[in-house]
Design an enzyme around this catalytic site. Structure first.
Site, PDB file in Angstrom:
ATOM      1  N   TYR A  53       8.587   2.750  14.326  1.00 21.80           N
ATOM      2  CA  TYR A  53       7.393   2.194  14.029  1.00 21.80           C
ATOM      3  C   TYR A  53       7.005   3.066  12.427  1.00 21.80           C
ATOM      4  CZ  TYR A  53       4.316  -0.647  16.690  1.00 21.80           C
ATOM      5  OH  TYR A  53       3.739  -1.667  17.384  1.00 21.80           O
ATOM      6  N   GLU A  55       4.077   2.035  10.513  1.00 16.76           N
ATOM      7  CA  GLU A  55       2.716   1.636   9.600  1.00 16.76           C
ATOM      8  C   GLU A  55       2.401   2.274   8.497  1.00 16.76           C
ATOM      9  OE1 GLU A  55      -0.560   1.256  12.415  1.00 16.76           O
ATOM     10  OE2 GLU A  55       0.559  -0.095  13.443  1.00 16.76           O
ATOM     11  N   ASP A 199       3.483 -19.592  -4.922  1.00 15.76           N
ATOM     12  CA  ASP A 199       4.164 -19.517  -3.869  1.00 15.76           C
ATOM     13  C   ASP A 199       5.712 -20.032  -4.173  1.00 15.76           C
ATOM     14  OD1 ASP A 199       5.651 -19.770  -1.503  1.00 15.76           O
ATOM     15  OD2 ASP A 199       3.845 -20.605  -0.333  1.00 15.76           O
ATOM     16  N   THR A 225       9.214 -16.325   0.627  1.00 16.21           N
ATOM     17  CA  THR A 225       9.764 -16.203   1.762  1.00 16.21           C
ATOM     18  C   THR A 225      11.259 -15.644   1.417  1.00 16.21           C
ATOM     19  OG1 THR A 225      10.475 -18.586   2.086  1.00 16.21           O
ATOM     20  CG2 THR A 225       8.945 -17.495   3.452  1.00 16.21           C
ATOM     21  N   LYS A 228      15.203 -18.745   2.498  1.00 15.28           N
ATOM     22  CA  LYS A 228      15.599 -19.927   2.019  1.00 15.28           C
ATOM     23  C   LYS A 228      16.753 -20.120   0.815  1.00 15.28           C
ATOM     24  CE  LYS A 228      11.132 -21.985   3.185  1.00 15.28           C
ATOM     25  NZ  LYS A 228      10.083 -20.792   3.524  1.00 15.28           N
ATOM     26  N   ARG A 234      14.577 -13.920   7.756  1.00 18.41           N
ATOM     27  CA  ARG A 234      13.534 -14.435   7.821  1.00 18.41           C
ATOM     28  C   ARG A 234      12.402 -13.501   7.426  1.00 18.41           C
ATOM     29  NH1 ARG A 234      12.691 -19.610   9.415  1.00 18.41           N
ATOM     30  NH2 ARG A 234      14.854 -19.744   9.464  1.00 18.41           N
TER      31      ARG A 234
END
Ligand code: DSN
Length: 414
Positions: A53, A55, A199, A225, A228, A234
């Site tokens: 974790y 954060e 984008d 992203t 692609k 991903r």
């Protein structure tokens, strides 16, 4: 990759994974937003970094034990900055939609006016579709492609921007095959007092290779992203000018996300390293060459392409003269082992679920090693399948041809 533990611990799941591996190996992947990661990226995804974790951000975490994780995240950030020439990068977005949610939250208040490309003209769900959070929270006005050229006309965008006076102009697409004049769009935004947001999810890999123009020098904020044309895991990243760094970081965490997925951030770092290598340009050039070849071959067989061709990795076939819907065409090609996605065409007479177009892209087949000779065979398979009238015997024979072509080109990570 060896999966012997998974196979032993969970045979039921393993049987499904094996079937999917086989489907990927023997099929031909023409979905424009898909690609195959390298073995190194796949291994990075499977590291125990997933256990942690973290954060917060490097040096400012809300959990102990992050001294190594901080270095991993800093490495990913440094490589992304170098790859795109960005002033600031946030590598935590879990995927494209959360990245865009954070961008809007950083720059807009609910109800603010935004301009973005209409979905059936090539835009994206998160660019203001009525059923998406973006369309519910913000006041989007869509712009369209020119009805004659089917390309974005920046003079029309300029007039619309002056009339609407948006707080943000979004440039980017998921089904548009032409390049964008980023500098001019940024100038329009500046003139009307709007933020400009690009984008580049679809074309990031080609931009990183220097083969398509980059919005990074001109735009306030850019999201992409990573899975692609960029051929990473991903996920997504957000790039912005240093002066917006804090806004963006706070919008990602705690604004829209909790704990980042550090194994995915590690895999992003490895993918960026791959894209920084000189071979990346050769790969990306072949993606473009293959897309142009596919466009020419399909046109030679009588198919009309939206906007008449392609400048990037994708193309949209207008199927109206073939008297078959996008959905039906997608299903027929699926039967012969070719994966594509149906697509709307500008002012589509059919609803999106049925649609009148097919979107094809070349990133995945190029990773596999397909060049123009194989692309010609693919165009031929598509044509024969779409003209088969759904005849099962013909489709069965075509499937065998698909399988034998694809099996000659192993997928790197399988
Ligand atoms: N689903 C992606 C695409 O196929 O373009 C966009 O989110």
């Amino acid at each position: 990759m060896v999966y012997q533990n998974l196979a032993k611990a969970d045979p039921e799941l393993w049987s499904l994974v094996k079937q999917e591996i086989k489907r990927q190996k023997i099929g031909i992947e023409l979905i424009a937003s898909e690609n195959y990661i390298s073995e190194a990226v796949l291994e990075a995804l499977a590291t125990p970094l997933i256990n942690k974790y973290s954060e917060g951000y490097p040096g400012k975490r809300y959990y102990g034990g992050n001294e190594i994780i901080d270095q991993v995240e800093r490495l990913a950030i440094a490589r992304a900055k170098k790859l795109f020439g960005a002033e600031h990068v946030n590598v935590q977005p879990l995927s494209g939609s959360p990245a865009n949610a954070a961008v809007y939250q950083a720059f807009l208040e609910p109800g603010d006016k935004v301009l973005a490309l209409k979905l059936d003209h090539g835009g994206h769900l998160t660019h203001g579709h009525a059923l998406n959070f973006s369309g519910k929270l913000y006041n989007f006005t869509p712009y369209e492609v020119d009805s004659k050229t089917e390309e974005i006309n920046l003079d029309i965008l300029y007039e619309l921007a002056k009339e609407v006076k948006p707080k943000m102009i979004v440039a980017g697409f998921s089904a548009y095959s032409r390049s964008l004049d980023w500098k001019k769009i940024a100038a329009i935004a500046k003139e009307v007092g709007a933020y400009c947001f690009a984008d580049i999810s679809h074309t990031a890999g080609l931009i990183a290779a220097g083969l398509l123009a980059s919005p990074v020098p001109y735009f306030d904020v850019v999201s992409t992203t990573t899975h692609k044309t960029l051929r990473g895991p991903r996920g997504a990243i957000i790039m912005c000018r240093e002066k917006y760094a804090e806004k963006i970081d706070r919008a990602v965490f705690p604004g829209t996300q909790g704990g980042p997925h550090e194994n995915v951030i590690a895999a992003k770092a490895t993918a960026f390293l791959e894209a920084l290598k000189p071979e990346w340009q050769n790969y990306s050039q072949q993606v473009l060459d293959n897309a142009r070849c596919l466009a020419t071959e399909l046109q030679a067989r009588g198919y009309r392409l939206v906007s008449g061709g392609t400048d990037n990795h994708l193309l949209i076939i207008d199927l109206r003269s073939q008297e078959i819907s996008g959905r039906e065409a997608e299903k027929i090609l699926e039967k012969i082992g070719i994966s594509v996605s149906r697509s709307t065409i500008p002012n589509d007479p059919n609803p999106p679920f049925k649609s009148s177009g097919l979107r094809l892209g070349t990133p995945a087949i190029t990773t596999r090693g397909f060049k123009e000779n194989e692309v010609r065979l693919v165009a031929d398979l598509i044509d024969r399948a779409l003209k088969s009238g759904g005849d099962e015997k013909t489709l069965g024979l075509l499937k065998k041809e698909t399988n034998s072509l694809s099996e000659k080109f192993p997928i790197p990570s399988l």
